[in-house]
Design a protein around this motif. Structure first.
Motif, PDB file in Angstrom:
ATOM      1  N   PRO A  87      -6.925  10.848  15.222  1.00 50.36           N
ATOM      2  CA  PRO A  87      -6.669  12.125  14.552  1.00 50.36           C
ATOM      3  C   PRO A  87      -5.795  13.024  15.416  1.00 50.36           C
ATOM      4  N   GLY A  88      -4.765  13.581  14.803  1.00 46.73           N
ATOM      5  CA  GLY A  88      -3.843  14.441  15.521  1.00 46.73           C
ATOM      6  C   GLY A  88      -2.916  13.680  16.433  1.00 46.73           C
ATOM      7  N   GLY A  89      -2.796  12.391  16.262  1.00 41.77           N
ATOM      8  CA  GLY A  89      -2.036  11.562  17.187  1.00 41.77           C
ATOM      9  C   GLY A  89      -0.605  11.311  16.771  1.00 41.77           C
ATOM     10  N   ILE A  90      -0.001  12.209  15.983  1.00 39.02           N
ATOM     11  CA  ILE A  90       1.384  12.001  15.570  1.00 39.02           C
ATOM     12  C   ILE A  90       2.321  12.560  16.641  1.00 39.02           C
ATOM     13  N   THR A  91       3.367  11.818  16.928  1.00 34.99           N
ATOM     14  CA  THR A  91       4.363  12.239  17.899  1.00 34.99           C
ATOM     15  C   THR A  91       5.718  12.203  17.214  1.00 34.99           C
ATOM     16  N   SER A  92       6.469  13.302  17.317  1.00 31.00           N
ATOM     17  CA  SER A  92       7.785  13.392  16.691  1.00 31.00           C
ATOM     18  C   SER A  92       8.841  13.602  17.765  1.00 31.00           C
ATOM     19  N   VAL A  93       9.957  12.928  17.601  1.00 35.34           N
ATOM     20  CA  VAL A  93      11.048  12.992  18.568  1.00 35.34           C
ATOM     21  C   VAL A  93      12.354  13.114  17.794  1.00 35.34           C
ATOM     22  N   THR A  94      13.295  13.934  18.282  1.00 37.09           N
ATOM     23  CA  THR A  94      14.595  14.053  17.632  1.00 37.09           C
ATOM     24  C   THR A  94      15.443  12.826  17.944  1.00 37.09           C
ATOM     25  N   ALA A  95      16.484  12.632  17.150  1.00 36.48           N
ATOM     26  CA  ALA A  95      17.373  11.486  17.358  1.00 36.48           C
ATOM     27  C   ALA A  95      18.100  11.601  18.694  1.00 36.48           C
ATOM     28  N   ARG A  96      18.440  12.816  19.123  1.00 31.84           N
ATOM     29  CA  ARG A  96      19.123  12.989  20.401  1.00 31.84           C
ATOM     30  C   ARG A  96      18.241  12.533  21.560  1.00 31.84           C
ATOM     31  N   ARG A  97      16.966  12.917  21.520  1.00 34.86           N
ATOM     32  CA  ARG A  97      16.048  12.533  22.588  1.00 34.86           C
ATOM     33  C   ARG A  97      15.769  11.024  22.569  1.00 34.86           C
ATOM     34  N   MET A  98      15.681  10.461  21.350  1.00 31.94           N
ATOM     35  CA  MET A  98      15.474   9.016  21.215  1.00 31.94           C
ATOM     36  C   MET A  98      16.697   8.254  21.747  1.00 31.94           C
ATOM     37  N   MET A  99      17.903   8.766  21.503  1.00 33.85           N
ATOM     38  CA  MET A  99      19.116   8.126  22.014  1.00 33.85           C
ATOM     39  C   MET A  99      19.179   8.189  23.533  1.00 33.85           C
ATOM     40  N   ASP A 100      18.645   9.261  24.120  1.00 32.40           N
ATOM     41  CA  ASP A 100      18.649   9.380  25.577  1.00 32.40           C
ATOM     42  C   ASP A 100      17.670   8.409  26.231  1.00 32.40           C
ATOM     43  N   THR A 101      16.517   8.185  25.594  1.00 38.21           N
ATOM     44  CA  THR A 101      15.490   7.359  26.217  1.00 38.21           C
ATOM     45  C   THR A 101      15.506   5.906  25.751  1.00 38.21           C
ATOM     46  N   TYR A 102      15.529   5.672  24.428  1.00 36.63           N
ATOM     47  CA  TYR A 102      15.468   4.313  23.875  1.00 36.63           C
ATOM     48  C   TYR A 102      16.532   4.140  22.791  1.00 36.63           C
ATOM     49  N   PRO A 103      17.816   3.990  23.137  1.00 37.81           N
ATOM     50  CA  PRO A 103      18.851   3.864  22.098  1.00 37.81           C
ATOM     51  C   PRO A 103      18.695   2.594  21.254  1.00 37.81           C
ATOM     52  N   GLU A 104      18.019   1.572  21.788  1.00 35.50           N
ATOM     53  CA  GLU A 104      17.839   0.340  21.011  1.00 35.50           C
ATOM     54  C   GLU A 104      16.951   0.582  19.800  1.00 35.50           C
ATOM     55  N   ARG A 105      15.940   1.437  19.960  1.00 34.40           N
ATOM     56  CA  ARG A 105      14.989   1.677  18.875  1.00 34.40           C
ATOM     57  C   ARG A 105      15.628   2.386  17.688  1.00 34.40           C
ATOM     58  N   VAL A 106      16.674   3.170  17.928  1.00 35.57           N
ATOM     59  CA  VAL A 106      17.344   3.879  16.830  1.00 35.57           C
ATOM     60  C   VAL A 106      17.947   2.858  15.869  1.00 35.57           C
ATOM     61  N   ILE A 107      18.651   1.871  16.404  1.00 35.63           N
ATOM     62  CA  ILE A 107      19.264   0.847  15.553  1.00 35.63           C
ATOM     63  C   ILE A 107      18.198  -0.046  14.929  1.00 35.63           C
ATOM     64  N   THR A 108      17.202  -0.427  15.714  1.00 38.88           N
ATOM     65  CA  THR A 108      16.144  -1.297  15.194  1.00 38.88           C
ATOM     66  C   THR A 108      15.402  -0.636  14.037  1.00 38.88           C
ATOM     67  N   ASN A 109      15.076   0.652  14.173  1.00 41.10           N
ATOM     68  CA  ASN A 109      14.371   1.361  13.097  1.00 41.10           C
ATOM     69  C   ASN A 109      15.239   1.487  11.851  1.00 41.10           C
ATOM     70  N   ALA A 110      16.542   1.727  12.030  1.00 40.27           N
ATOM     71  CA  ALA A 110      17.440   1.854  10.880  1.00 40.27           C
ATOM     72  C   ALA A 110      17.550   0.530  10.125  1.00 40.27           C
ATOM     73  N   VAL A 111      17.662  -0.577  10.867  1.00 38.18           N
ATOM     74  CA  VAL A 111      17.782  -1.886  10.216  1.00 38.18           C
ATOM     75  C   VAL A 111      16.460  -2.283   9.574  1.00 38.18           C
TER      76      VAL A 111
END
Length: 143
Positions: A81-105
């Motif tokens: 409960p209450g365990g949702i985490t939200s991150v902007t695309a800019r922050r995701m690109m800085d830390t894990y750029p692979e996940r941005v493409i993987t999630n889109a595909v």
């Protein structure tokens, strides 16, 4: 006339490498999903994995159109409960750029066991190097 259904011995899976430098995320993801699924082949069968392997390099150099870098959010939940985490695309690109493409595909593939099998054929790397030279991947131009 009989309907054609692709069988395991009919399928020829190839390897492709895509350079994601300055490509727009959605357009890259839709073409990669099409290749993973096998829709570009004449033997395409919806319930059979007829697609190819795709390697995406330079994932840290993709572009997002408009103001999506600051407005697009990625969410994940821990299961508590209450365990949702939200991150902007800019922050995701800085830390894990692979996940941005993987999630889109992943969002463009079927939501069943075939989709889970297809996403394993996608290999994404932030830099220009990849460990799949032994498979002799062919360059795929999406520009």
């Amino acid at each position: 006339m009989k309907s054609f259904v692709a069988k395991k011995q009919d399928i020829n899976q190839e390897w492709f490498v895509v350079d994601a430098t300055d490509l727009i995320l959605g357009r890259l993801a839709s073409e990669v999903a099409r290749r993973l699924r096998g829709k570009h082949k004449a033997i395409f069968t919806p319930n059979v994995d007829t697609g190819d392997f795709v390697i995406v390099v330079n994932a840290d150099k993709i572009r997002l159109s408009g103001r999506k870098m600051d407005q697009k959010m990625y969410h994940r939940h821990s299961g508590y409960p209450g365990g949702i985490t939200s991150v902007t695309a800019r922050r995701m690109m800085d830390t894990y750029p692979e996940r941005v493409i993987t999630n889109a595909v992943r969002g463009m593939l079927p939501k069943n066991r075939l989709g889970r099998q297809l996403i394993k054929k996608l290999k994404v790397y932030a830099g220009p190097e990849h460990p799949h030279e032994a498979q002799q991947p062919q360059p795929l131009s999406l520009a």
